[in-house]
Scaffold this motif. Structure first.
Motif, PDB file in Angstrom:
ATOM      1  N   ILE A  58      16.766  -0.489  -0.535  1.00 50.50           N
ATOM      2  CA  ILE A  58      15.390  -0.163  -0.137  1.00 50.50           C
ATOM      3  C   ILE A  58      14.673  -1.445   0.217  1.00 50.50           C
ATOM      4  O   ILE A  58      14.569  -2.365  -0.601  1.00 50.50           O
ATOM      5  N   ASN A  59      14.204  -1.511   1.454  1.00 50.15           N
ATOM      6  CA  ASN A  59      13.468  -2.688   1.923  1.00 50.15           C
ATOM      7  C   ASN A  59      11.972  -2.384   1.923  1.00 50.15           C
ATOM      8  O   ASN A  59      11.548  -1.315   2.362  1.00 50.15           O
ATOM      9  N   LEU A  60      11.199  -3.318   1.397  1.00 44.68           N
ATOM     10  CA  LEU A  60       9.752  -3.127   1.258  1.00 44.68           C
ATOM     11  C   LEU A  60       9.008  -4.198   2.042  1.00 44.68           C
ATOM     12  O   LEU A  60       9.172  -5.384   1.795  1.00 44.68           O
ATOM     13  N   ASP A  61       8.209  -3.751   3.007  1.00 45.24           N
ATOM     14  CA  ASP A  61       7.491  -4.674   3.890  1.00 45.24           C
ATOM     15  C   ASP A  61       6.227  -3.928   4.325  1.00 45.24           C
ATOM     16  O   ASP A  61       6.334  -2.829   4.868  1.00 45.24           O
ATOM     17  N   LEU A  62       5.056  -4.486   4.045  1.00 42.03           N
ATOM     18  CA  LEU A  62       3.752  -3.840   4.290  1.00 42.03           C
ATOM     19  C   LEU A  62       3.513  -2.719   3.265  1.00 42.03           C
ATOM     20  O   LEU A  62       3.500  -1.535   3.606  1.00 42.03           O
ATOM     21  N   GLU A  63       3.333  -3.114   1.995  1.00 40.93           N
ATOM     22  CA  GLU A  63       3.220  -2.131   0.914  1.00 40.93           C
ATOM     23  C   GLU A  63       1.817  -2.074   0.314  1.00 40.93           C
ATOM     24  O   GLU A  63       1.623  -1.507  -0.759  1.00 40.93           O
ATOM     25  N   PRO A 106      23.927   2.032   3.484  1.00 45.56           N
ATOM     26  CA  PRO A 106      22.840   3.017   3.443  1.00 45.56           C
ATOM     27  C   PRO A 106      21.532   2.358   3.015  1.00 45.56           C
ATOM     28  O   PRO A 106      21.494   1.668   1.996  1.00 45.56           O
ATOM     29  N   ALA A 107      20.487   2.559   3.807  1.00 41.80           N
ATOM     30  CA  ALA A 107      19.229   1.851   3.516  1.00 41.80           C
ATOM     31  C   ALA A 107      18.021   2.620   4.029  1.00 41.80           C
ATOM     32  O   ALA A 107      18.097   3.319   5.040  1.00 41.80           O
ATOM     33  N   PHE A 108      16.915   2.458   3.325  1.00 44.76           N
ATOM     34  CA  PHE A 108      15.605   2.902   3.805  1.00 44.76           C
ATOM     35  C   PHE A 108      14.722   1.676   3.943  1.00 44.76           C
ATOM     36  O   PHE A 108      14.842   0.738   3.163  1.00 44.76           O
ATOM     37  N   TYR A 109      13.843   1.720   4.912  1.00 46.47           N
ATOM     38  CA  TYR A 109      12.735   0.765   4.934  1.00 46.47           C
ATOM     39  C   TYR A 109      11.471   1.596   4.769  1.00 46.47           C
ATOM     40  O   TYR A 109      11.190   2.480   5.582  1.00 46.47           O
TER      41      TYR A 109
END
Ligand SMILES: [Zn+2]
Length: 384
Positions: free
Chosen positions: A278-283, A338-341
């Motif tokens: 899970i990538n977190l950018d602009l949270e 497998p990934a979510f942003y």
């Protein structure tokens, strides 16, 4: 009475726990956006200081280095920097760097005074000094690895009253061919299936400074995501999980996803062992919900995320989106990981400008997003 008191105490404890989470978040975003870190970029040692700080955070939580030796995965790339003089006068009036104008990140430095010739309704040229002026509705800065053979000054239309006729500029730039930086990589070993890994990522670099007096704080982009990863690292270090939990704070994202590119080419953990990333950018907002990039590629995981959200009423909306090369998850996706942003929606409009500051970043859904991701990670582990 006793029951009421117990209930009251319970309420107080839970609310103060959440208050502590949001206090931690605010304190961390304030810290990462402070002048000391100078926009976590290329001048005043900004990004290096941030690396030292993040390493000490991982260490203090009990998170271990990913490769068993060092938290730092070093790499380098070329970058055009603006370390010193930054002065622009239009029609004799001084403009404020960052607020009234930006120097395009691939610009060459210049010192000179000249007359401007109009090219079209938004472009003006000083041929002698090789300066191009462009009038903009919004100023959006970035990072470039090379310099052009001219200087492009982008001016906010609202900053000038008359069409630009003369320019007086003193702009210093310096290309660093091999700027050294590092990804910060840590793990909390799994208790039952240490070879299965859940990875939480966020880029900690931002744009840095433009001249000696102006920096881009990058509160939403991406002090907010880094803070969320730190919260997770702290939580999972105190609560080890069946799977290994890994944490990466990438550098070089703003220069073109360079940190995640380096990591995927030189992985410190086997990429095939990553159950999910899970990538977190602009949270930093979330008032209008979140968008999940790669939702359509991983429909089962997306359905689980949506279900957990609606069961707990965390966010008003969980929007699906397809593949997008807009942050560090992308290079993992390309390698089959497998990934979510996830990014938050609503609240502020500041982006890649000097207005992306902690004071106006609401952090509306910080705690709810944290809980959503923790529960989602649990669901990934229970489904095994
Ligand atoms: Zn970003």
């Amino acid at each position: 009475m006793k029951f009421k008191l117990a209930l009251l105490l319970l309420l107080l404890t839970t609310s103060s726990l959440f208050a502590q989470d949001s206090l931690f978040a605010r304190k961390m975003v304030d810290t990462l956006t402070s002048p000391y870190f100078w926009g976590r970029g290329y001048t005043n040692n900004g990004v290096h200081k941030a690396a030292v700080f993040l390493t000490s955070q991982f260490k203090s939580y009990g998170v271990k280095p990913m490769d068993g030796k060092s938290y730092l995965q070093e790499f380098n790339y070329p970058v055009n920097t603006f370390p010193g003089k930054m002065k622009v006068l239009i029609n004799g009036a001084v403009l404020k760097p960052g607020r009234d104008y930006i120097v395009s990140p691939d610009s060459k430095g210049v010192t000179g005074t000249g007359k401007l010739e109009q090219i079209d309704s938004t472009h003006f040229v000083d041929k002698q000094n090789r300066i191009v002026i462009s009038l903009e509705d919004k100023l959006t800065w970035s990072v470039e690895g090379k310099e052009l053979d001219y200087t492009l000054v982008q001016i906010d239309k609202k900053a000038i009253k008359q069409l630009p006729a003369t320019i007086d500029a003193d702009i210093e730039n310096k290309v660093i061919p091999d700027f050294k930086t590092a990804n910060i990589c840590g793990v909390v070993k799994g208790t039952t299936y240490p070879d299965s890994i859940i990875v939480l990522t966020a880029h900690y670099d931002h744009l840095g400074g433009m001249g000696s007096d102006t920096y881009f704080p990058g509160a939403n982009d991406n002090a907010s995501g880094v803070t969320q990863v730190l919260s997770m690292a702290k939580y999972y270090a105190a609560h080890p999980q069946p799977f290994t939990m890994a944490f990466i704070c990438f550098s070089g994202e703003e220069a073109g996803l360079l940190g995640s590119k380096y990591f995927t080419q030189n992985p410190l953990i086997p990429l095939k062992n990553i159950r999910f990333l899970i990538n977190l950018d602009l949270e930093g907002t979330g008032i209008d919900g979140i968008t999940v990039v790669n939702a359509t590629i991983y429909p089962h995981e997306f359905a689980a995320l949506k279900q957990i959200n609606s069961e707990n009423n965390y966010l008003v909306k969980v929007n699906p989106r397809g593949k997008a090369a807009n942050s560090d998850h992308y290079l993992f996706t390309e390698k089959g990981v497998p990934a979510f942003y996830i990014y938050t929606l609503g609240g502020i409009r500041a982006y890649h400008d000097v207005f992306d500051i902690s004071a106006t970043l609401p952090l509306t859904k910080y705690t709810d997003l944290f809980k959503l991701i923790v529960k989602f990670n649990s669901s990934l582990m229970n489904k095994r």
